[in-house]
Design an enzyme around this catalytic site. Structure first.
Site, PDB file in Angstrom:
ATOM      1  N   ARG A  31      10.362 -14.827  -4.526  1.00 18.41           N
ATOM      2  CA  ARG A  31      11.765 -14.480  -4.248  1.00 18.41           C
ATOM      3  C   ARG A  31      12.717 -15.352  -5.048  1.00 18.41           C
ATOM      4  NH1 ARG A  31      10.488 -12.990   1.970  1.00 18.41           N
ATOM      5  NH2 ARG A  31      10.008 -10.804   1.541  1.00 18.41           N
ATOM      6  N   ALA A  65      16.575  -5.462  -0.131  1.00 21.53           N
ATOM      7  CA  ALA A  65      17.756  -6.193   0.333  1.00 21.53           C
ATOM      8  C   ALA A  65      17.832  -6.169   1.859  1.00 21.53           C
ATOM      9  CB  ALA A  65      19.023  -5.577  -0.277  1.00 21.53           C
ATOM     10  N   GLU A  66      17.443  -5.042   2.439  1.00 18.64           N
ATOM     11  CA  GLU A  66      17.489  -4.915   3.902  1.00 18.64           C
ATOM     12  C   GLU A  66      16.497  -5.870   4.567  1.00 18.64           C
ATOM     13  OE1 GLU A  66      19.609  -1.910   2.057  1.00 18.64           O
ATOM     14  OE2 GLU A  66      17.480  -2.335   1.738  1.00 18.64           O
ATOM     15  N   GLU A 123       0.851  -1.191   0.000  1.00 17.17           N
ATOM     16  CA  GLU A 123       0.000   0.000   0.000  1.00 17.17           C
ATOM     17  C   GLU A 123       0.886   1.240   0.000  1.00 17.17           C
ATOM     18  OE1 GLU A 123      -2.844  -0.294   3.189  1.00 17.17           O
ATOM     19  OE2 GLU A 123      -3.762  -2.112   2.354  1.00 17.17           O
ATOM     20  N   TRP A 178       1.897  -0.618  -6.312  1.00 19.42           N
ATOM     21  CA  TRP A 178       2.941  -1.435  -6.950  1.00 19.42           C
ATOM     22  C   TRP A 178       2.383  -2.771  -7.425  1.00 19.42           C
ATOM     23  CZ3 TRP A 178       6.009   2.138  -7.999  1.00 19.42           C
ATOM     24  CH2 TRP A 178       6.409   3.090  -7.053  1.00 19.42           C
ATOM     25  N   THR A 190       2.031  -5.179 -10.214  1.00 19.01           N
ATOM     26  CA  THR A 190       2.542  -5.576 -11.518  1.00 19.01           C
ATOM     27  C   THR A 190       1.439  -6.290 -12.300  1.00 19.01           C
ATOM     28  OG1 THR A 190       4.765  -5.842 -10.613  1.00 19.01           O
ATOM     29  CG2 THR A 190       4.324  -6.898 -12.709  1.00 19.01           C
ATOM     30  N   GLU A 213       9.897  -7.699  -4.341  1.00 20.75           N
ATOM     31  CA  GLU A 213       9.629  -8.833  -3.435  1.00 20.75           C
ATOM     32  C   GLU A 213      10.368  -8.676  -2.099  1.00 20.75           C
ATOM     33  OE1 GLU A 213       7.360 -10.594  -4.442  1.00 20.75           O
ATOM     34  OE2 GLU A 213       7.493 -11.006  -6.573  1.00 20.75           O
ATOM     35  N   SER A 260       7.367  -2.362   2.846  1.00 21.47           N
ATOM     36  CA  SER A 260       7.568  -3.766   3.222  1.00 21.47           C
ATOM     37  C   SER A 260       6.852  -4.170   4.508  1.00 21.47           C
ATOM     38  CB  SER A 260       9.077  -4.042   3.393  1.00 21.47           C
ATOM     39  OG  SER A 260       9.759  -3.852   2.177  1.00 21.47           O
TER      40      SER A 260
END
Length: 401
Positions: free
Chosen positions: A259, A382-383, A131, A160, A162, A379, A136
């Site tokens: 992922r 990196a964090e 949203e 977001w 797709t 998805e 995340s």
């Protein structure tokens, strides 16, 4: 077939599928990808070709008209497609996450209704968690479903998405407090709804609006959109699995597949960047010899190839773990993290090898340079991957003091 990124132990069927896909990529995608990408044009002819090859049914069981292949086969196909143009792999990825969620968690009626048409590519899937205000932090979802007789009324804004415009089925995660007492953990009060809609933009069904494409730096061609629900009425039999409160777990299961897919995309883009870099290094001459003969460039090529090989191995391992029926969140997180980081580095090294020409839109590496950053955030950033990896490692290696 190149020396790098080989996968041992494949069946004859898997080898044949991959060979067919690679041939399609070389002939139908690579020659037109950059031109279509610069125009931000949906690759309809390519999608029709993938449909003809049966790729939309690759992981859907044979009883529903699919090929019944493994996650590994799918991931290797994604790697090949992303090598041609990453956006095309995005078009099939969301479709497969929804098909996988239906296969794993859907009611028999839902499987019978959707999977045969998804296998044929007649229904295209998309899924929606994020949203505008949460990124995340899935537990902070504010979109809501309220029971009203035999229906639910959905309100809220998703981001977001797709394939938001081209899809005809969207798996949407919202909060549904019905049946869950006050103080229930946020992830236990979420439900996945299967929302059917017309492809296109604007109001695509009463109460559901897809405003239009979000203009992006890269990852063009595929449509990324918002999704606005305002009094959207969904029948109770379109709750995934038929029971509310399970949406978070269903989505996380789908994201593990996603992922692996992102890792596969990173592998594919990195392979293409290496191919472009090693070719250009043998065509360009400076100081009387190919730049490939300069030690500085050889060092770059050595590092690039090693990263391509390592990322591919981790991606294959994560896919095989999921196929074996085991939990693969640690392996998928590691593969996604490593492949996306290495992809960015390999693309940048290929860009540097191209020198000034890498900055020109005439050269393919310019497109890859804009595409690679999406993998660092898609998805889960990196964090977020590192947080997941760290927590799972502490579970596995708990200190017994």
């Amino acid at each position: 077939m190149s020396r790098l990124a080989q996968t041992h132990g494949l069946t004859d069927v898997q080898t044949e599928i991959l060979s067919t896909v690679r041939d399609f990529v070389d002939k139908e995608i690579i020659p037109v990808a950059t031109e279509l990408e610069h125009r931000d044009e949906y690759p309809q002819d390519i999608v029709d070709g993938l449909k003809e090859l049966g790729l939309f049914g690759l992981m859907i069981p044979e009883e529903y008209g699919g090929l019944g292949e493994s996650l590994l086969t799918y991931a290797l196909c994604v790697e090949e497609i992303a090598r041609g143009w990453m956006s095309v792999s995005g078009i099939i990825n969301t479709h497969f996450i929804v098909a996988y969620m239906l296969k794993q968690h859907g009611t028999q009626e839902q499987k019978d209704h959707f999977l045969p048409r998804m296998a044929a590519g007649d229904i295209r899937g998309a899924f929606s968690m994020s949203e505008p205000a949460l990124g995340s932090d899935v537990s902070a979802i504010s979109s809501k479903a309220v029971k009203d007789g035999d229906e639910y009324v959905l309100n809220g804004q998703k981001m977001w998405l797709t394939n938001g415009g081209t899809s005809s089925l969207v798996a949407v995660l919202v909060r549904s407090d019905e049946g869950h007492p006050e103080g229930t953990a946020p992830h236990r009060s979420m439900t996945t709804f299967l929302v059917e809609k017309e492809p296109g933009f604007g109001e695509v069904r009463p109460g559901l609006t897809i405003p239009g494409k979000i203009d992006k730096m890269g990852y063009k061609g595929v449509d990324t959109t918002e999704l606005i629900m305002d009094g959207l009425r969904i029948p109770a039999d379109r709750v995934l699995g038929g029971v509310t409160g399970r949406g978070f777990y269903q989505m996380m299961d789908g994201v593990e597949v996603g992922r692996v897919n992102v890792a596969a995309r990173g592998c594919g883009v990195a392979q293409r960047a290496f191919e472009l870099g090693v070719q250009y290094a043998q065509q360009r001459h400076t100081f009387g010899k190919q730049i490939a003969q300069h030690q500085a460039i050889q060092f770059k090529l050595a590092e690039m190839a090693t990263k391509v090989e390592a990322a591919h191995a981790m991606m294959v391992n994560a896919a095989r773990k999921k196929d074996s029926g085991e939990r693969n969140d640690l392996e998928a997180g590691m593969a996604k993290y490593l492949a996306s980081e290495y992809c960015k580095e390999v693309v940048e090294d290929a860009f540097r090898i191209h020198g000034g020409y890498g900055f020109s839109k005439e050269y393919e590496i310019e497109r890859l340079y804009r595409e690679a950053p999406m993998l660092l955030i898609g998805e889960g950033t990196a964090e977020i991957q590192k947080m997941i990896i760290g927590r799972r490692l502490l579970e596995e290696y708990r200190f017994q003091g």
